[in-house]
Design a protein around this motif. Structure first.
Motif, PDB file in Angstrom:
ATOM      1  N   GLY A 157      49.605  36.419  45.522  1.00 40.25           N
ATOM      2  CA  GLY A 157      48.599  36.799  44.517  1.00 40.25           C
ATOM      3  C   GLY A 157      48.534  35.727  43.456  1.00 40.25           C
ATOM      4  O   GLY A 157      48.708  35.986  42.269  1.00 40.25           O
ATOM      5  N   CYS A 158      48.264  34.489  43.895  1.00 36.22           N
ATOM      6  CA  CYS A 158      48.437  33.316  43.015  1.00 36.22           C
ATOM      7  C   CYS A 158      47.342  33.171  41.973  1.00 36.22           C
ATOM      8  O   CYS A 158      47.493  32.401  41.026  1.00 36.22           O
ATOM      9  N   GLY A 159      46.228  33.895  42.129  1.00 38.52           N
ATOM     10  CA  GLY A 159      45.141  33.757  41.159  1.00 38.52           C
ATOM     11  C   GLY A 159      44.666  32.314  41.097  1.00 38.52           C
ATOM     12  O   GLY A 159      44.444  31.669  42.128  1.00 38.52           O
TER      13      GLY A 159
ATOM     14  N   GLU B   2      45.978  34.182  48.052  1.00 36.63           N
ATOM     15  CA  GLU B   2      45.089  34.928  47.157  1.00 36.63           C
ATOM     16  C   GLU B   2      44.025  35.617  47.993  1.00 36.63           C
ATOM     17  O   GLU B   2      43.467  35.016  48.907  1.00 36.63           O
ATOM     18  N   ILE B   3      43.738  36.861  47.631  1.00 33.63           N
ATOM     19  CA  ILE B   3      42.796  37.635  48.433  1.00 33.63           C
ATOM     20  C   ILE B   3      41.341  37.436  47.992  1.00 33.63           C
ATOM     21  O   ILE B   3      40.422  37.585  48.785  1.00 33.63           O
ATOM     22  N   ARG B   4      41.125  37.064  46.734  1.00 31.51           N
ATOM     23  CA  ARG B   4      39.745  36.948  46.229  1.00 31.51           C
ATOM     24  C   ARG B   4      39.134  35.593  46.588  1.00 31.51           C
ATOM     25  O   ARG B   4      39.666  34.546  46.218  1.00 31.51           O
TER      26      ARG B   4
ATOM     27  N   ALA C  11      44.409  35.127  51.847  1.00 29.82           N
ATOM     28  CA  ALA C  11      45.150  36.048  52.710  1.00 29.82           C
ATOM     29  C   ALA C  11      45.390  37.354  51.986  1.00 29.82           C
ATOM     30  O   ALA C  11      45.469  37.385  50.751  1.00 29.82           O
ATOM     31  N   ASN C  12      45.485  38.402  52.769  1.00 30.82           N
ATOM     32  CA  ASN C  12      45.975  39.673  52.236  1.00 30.82           C
ATOM     33  C   ASN C  12      47.453  39.727  52.574  1.00 30.82           C
ATOM     34  O   ASN C  12      47.837  40.037  53.702  1.00 30.82           O
ATOM     35  N   THR C  13      48.285  39.427  51.584  1.00 30.84           N
ATOM     36  CA  THR C  13      49.722  39.299  51.870  1.00 30.84           C
ATOM     37  C   THR C  13      50.353  40.654  52.202  1.00 30.84           C
ATOM     38  O   THR C  13      51.471  40.705  52.694  1.00 30.84           O
ATOM     39  N   MET C  14      49.615  41.732  51.933  1.00 31.05           N
ATOM     40  CA  MET C  14      50.171  43.044  52.284  1.00 31.05           C
ATOM     41  C   MET C  14      50.091  43.263  53.785  1.00 31.05           C
ATOM     42  O   MET C  14      50.693  44.180  54.321  1.00 31.05           O
TER      43      MET C  14
ATOM     44  N   CYS D 250      53.899  37.075  40.516  1.00 38.13           N
ATOM     45  CA  CYS D 250      53.684  36.974  39.069  1.00 38.13           C
ATOM     46  C   CYS D 250      52.537  37.863  38.620  1.00 38.13           C
ATOM     47  O   CYS D 250      51.413  37.715  39.112  1.00 38.13           O
ATOM     48  N   PHE D 251      52.825  38.740  37.716  1.00 37.25           N
ATOM     49  CA  PHE D 251      51.835  39.642  37.146  1.00 37.25           C
ATOM     50  C   PHE D 251      50.993  40.304  38.230  1.00 37.25           C
ATOM     51  O   PHE D 251      49.760  40.158  38.266  1.00 37.25           O
TER      52      PHE D 251
ATOM     53  N   ASP E 162      48.829  42.995  40.259  1.00 37.38           N
ATOM     54  CA  ASP E 162      47.895  44.021  39.767  1.00 37.38           C
ATOM     55  C   ASP E 162      48.657  45.331  39.598  1.00 37.38           C
ATOM     56  O   ASP E 162      49.328  45.776  40.537  1.00 37.38           O
TER      57      ASP E 162
ATOM     58  N   THR F 101      51.553  30.330  34.402  1.00 33.73           N
ATOM     59  CA  THR F 101      50.500  30.991  35.182  1.00 33.73           C
ATOM     60  C   THR F 101      49.397  31.423  34.204  1.00 33.73           C
ATOM     61  O   THR F 101      49.646  31.594  33.002  1.00 33.73           O
ATOM     62  N   GLU F 102      48.190  31.574  34.730  1.00 38.34           N
ATOM     63  CA  GLU F 102      47.072  31.909  33.858  1.00 38.34           C
ATOM     64  C   GLU F 102      47.311  33.263  33.177  1.00 38.34           C
ATOM     65  O   GLU F 102      47.019  33.447  32.001  1.00 38.34           O
ATOM     66  N   GLU F 103      47.877  34.205  33.944  1.00 38.32           N
ATOM     67  CA  GLU F 103      48.119  35.525  33.389  1.00 38.32           C
ATOM     68  C   GLU F 103      49.214  35.464  32.314  1.00 38.32           C
ATOM     69  O   GLU F 103      49.123  36.117  31.282  1.00 38.32           O
TER      70      GLU F 103
HETATM   71  N1  SAM Z   1      49.773  35.402  39.708  1.00 38.71           N
HETATM   72  C1  SAM Z   1      48.598  35.028  38.958  1.00 38.71           C
HETATM   73  C2  SAM Z   1      48.970  34.773  37.522  1.00 38.71           C
HETATM   74  O1  SAM Z   1      50.093  35.060  37.121  1.00 38.71           O
HETATM   75  O2  SAM Z   1      48.119  34.224  36.798  1.00 38.71           O
HETATM   76  C3  SAM Z   1      47.489  36.056  39.084  1.00 38.71           C
HETATM   77  C4  SAM Z   1      47.823  37.431  38.618  1.00 38.71           C
HETATM   78  S1  SAM Z   1      46.471  38.582  38.875  1.00 38.71           S
HETATM   79  C5  SAM Z   1      46.794  39.852  37.734  1.00 38.71           C
HETATM   80  C6  SAM Z   1      46.899  39.303  40.459  1.00 38.71           C
HETATM   81  C7  SAM Z   1      46.310  38.533  41.613  1.00 38.71           C
HETATM   82  O3  SAM Z   1      46.789  39.033  42.850  1.00 38.71           O
HETATM   83  C8  SAM Z   1      44.799  38.605  41.663  1.00 38.71           C
HETATM   84  O4  SAM Z   1      44.264  37.308  41.694  1.00 38.71           O
HETATM   85  C9  SAM Z   1      44.526  39.369  42.966  1.00 38.71           C
HETATM   86  O5  SAM Z   1      43.322  39.011  43.582  1.00 38.71           O
HETATM   87  C10 SAM Z   1      45.733  39.007  43.801  1.00 38.71           C
HETATM   88  N2  SAM Z   1      46.043  39.970  44.880  1.00 38.71           N
HETATM   89  C11 SAM Z   1      46.090  41.305  44.761  1.00 38.71           C
HETATM   90  N3  SAM Z   1      46.418  41.875  45.957  1.00 38.71           N
HETATM   91  C12 SAM Z   1      46.572  40.846  46.847  1.00 38.71           C
HETATM   92  C13 SAM Z   1      46.900  40.790  48.235  1.00 38.71           C
HETATM   93  N4  SAM Z   1      47.131  41.901  48.927  1.00 38.71           N
HETATM   94  N5  SAM Z   1      46.994  39.572  48.823  1.00 38.71           N
HETATM   95  C14 SAM Z   1      46.753  38.456  48.112  1.00 38.71           C
HETATM   96  N6  SAM Z   1      46.437  38.452  46.795  1.00 38.71           N
HETATM   97  C15 SAM Z   1      46.346  39.624  46.161  1.00 38.71           C
END
Ligand code: SAM
Length: 284
Positions: free
Chosen positions: A49-51, A72-74, A147-150, A168-169, A171, A257-259
């Motif tokens: 979930g690297c954002g 990252e999924i988005r 990728a959907n890491t789940m 990191c951070f 959701d 990280t951005e968050e």
């Molecule tokens: N880690 C980054 C940071 O610290 O700035 C981003 C944190 S953001 C709150 C959470 C991120 O996890 C989002 O970009 C979201 O799209 C991603 N994410 C959520 N579920 C995911 C999944 N199953 N696979 C990959 N990425 C995922």
């Protein structure tokens, strides 16, 4: 949806060559089952979930010989990060060319091996353009994939392949009925234990206190109830804060990280928990 996600049949089938062109094995006979060129080394660090990629961008010059990937999924976020990495690599090449041209006229300025440039901007769009010196590794060691890491983590990484995982951070998914979407769970922790090598570290940070306790509960046996040991939790031990003081990865996770920058700006709390993957239990 997952229908649009590409994932390899197995880690051996993963074609990493376009992600890390500088690390492609010069021996062209070394290929994946589908004929793609192999790398000289495996990817070792994953940011789940690297954002926008602040973690890997900041870690890249600190560990220039280690291959790292953000997942990252988005789609749009991933596209942004890919162009950010492309830009950083091109900028490094440009700076190198400039330094080489100058060196033919006067002695070259030393490459900043010991002092990678630390970025200070907290806006991803600005940050991509703030590097002004050649840094170790030239950002060739980082990459990002959608990728959907789940769902597909073990398709990408083999048993004990990774040395570090960062979460990191994540959701927070506050509502109880949404907890199943949390990226820390008993079954996912089993997958993290599978891909992480013994002695490897899993780093977590969140600004949500309740989620921090969720993380503790999912990695550790409850000391109060002395819940029976056994199961996946026996594969993890918490690393004491004192051991982490000298770890540069921790600083990056807390501040780059951005968050994490957003939380710093809002004067929020940051809760850290780092776990070491223990050795597999011996079978009698
Ligand atoms: N880690 C980054 C940071 O610290 O700035 C981003 C944190 S953001 C709150 C959470 C991120 O996890 C989002 O970009 C979201 O799209 C991603 N994410 C959520 N579920 C995911 C999944 N199953 N696979 C990959 N990425 C995922």
């Amino acid at each position: 949806s997952d229908h649009h996600l590409d994932y390899p049949l197995s880690p051996a089938h993963m074609d990493w060559s376009s992600y890390y062109p500088a690390f492609v094995d010069p021996d062209a006979s070394k290929t994946t089952p589908d004929g793609a060129r192999k790398l000289v080394k495996d990817v070792e660090i994953v940011d789940i979930g690297c954002g926008f990629g602040g973690l890997t961008v900041a870690l890249a010059p600190l560990l220039p010989e280690t291959l790292m990937v953000g997942m990252e999924i988005r789609t749009q976020v991933l596209e942004y990060l890919n162009s950010r990495i492309c830009f950083l690599r091109a900028q490094q090449q440009h700076l190198k060319n400039k330094a080489a041209a100058t060196s033919s006229e006067s002695p070259a300025p030393a490459a900043t091996e010991e002092e990678p440039v630390q970025k200070t901007s907290d806006k991803p769009a600005d940050e991509a353009g703030t590097t002004t010196a050649v840094v170790p590794g030239n950002y060739e060691n980082i990459s990002a994939i959608r990728a959907n890491t789940m769902k597909f983590l073990p398709n990408f990484f083999g048993h004990h392949q990774l040395s570090k995982i960062f979460i990191c951070f994540p959701d927070p998914h506050f509502k109880a009925r949404k907890h199943k979407a949390r990226i820390i769970s008993e079954s996912l922790n089993a997958e993290y234990a599978y891909v992480l090598r013994p002695g490897g570290l899993l780093y977590t940070i969140t600004d949500v206190e309740e989620y921090h306790h969720w993380i503790l509960r999912h990695f550790q046996h409850d000391p109060e109830t002395q819940a029976a040991s056994g199961g996946i939790k026996d594969l993890w031990e918490r690393v004491p804060e004192s051991e982490l003081e000298q770890d540069p990865c921790l600083r990056v996770m807390k501040f780059e990280t951005e968050e994490s920058k957003k939380v710093t700006r809002n004067k929020g709390n940051k809760y850290v928990a780092v776990y070491r993957r223990k050795a597999d239990p011996e079978w009698p």
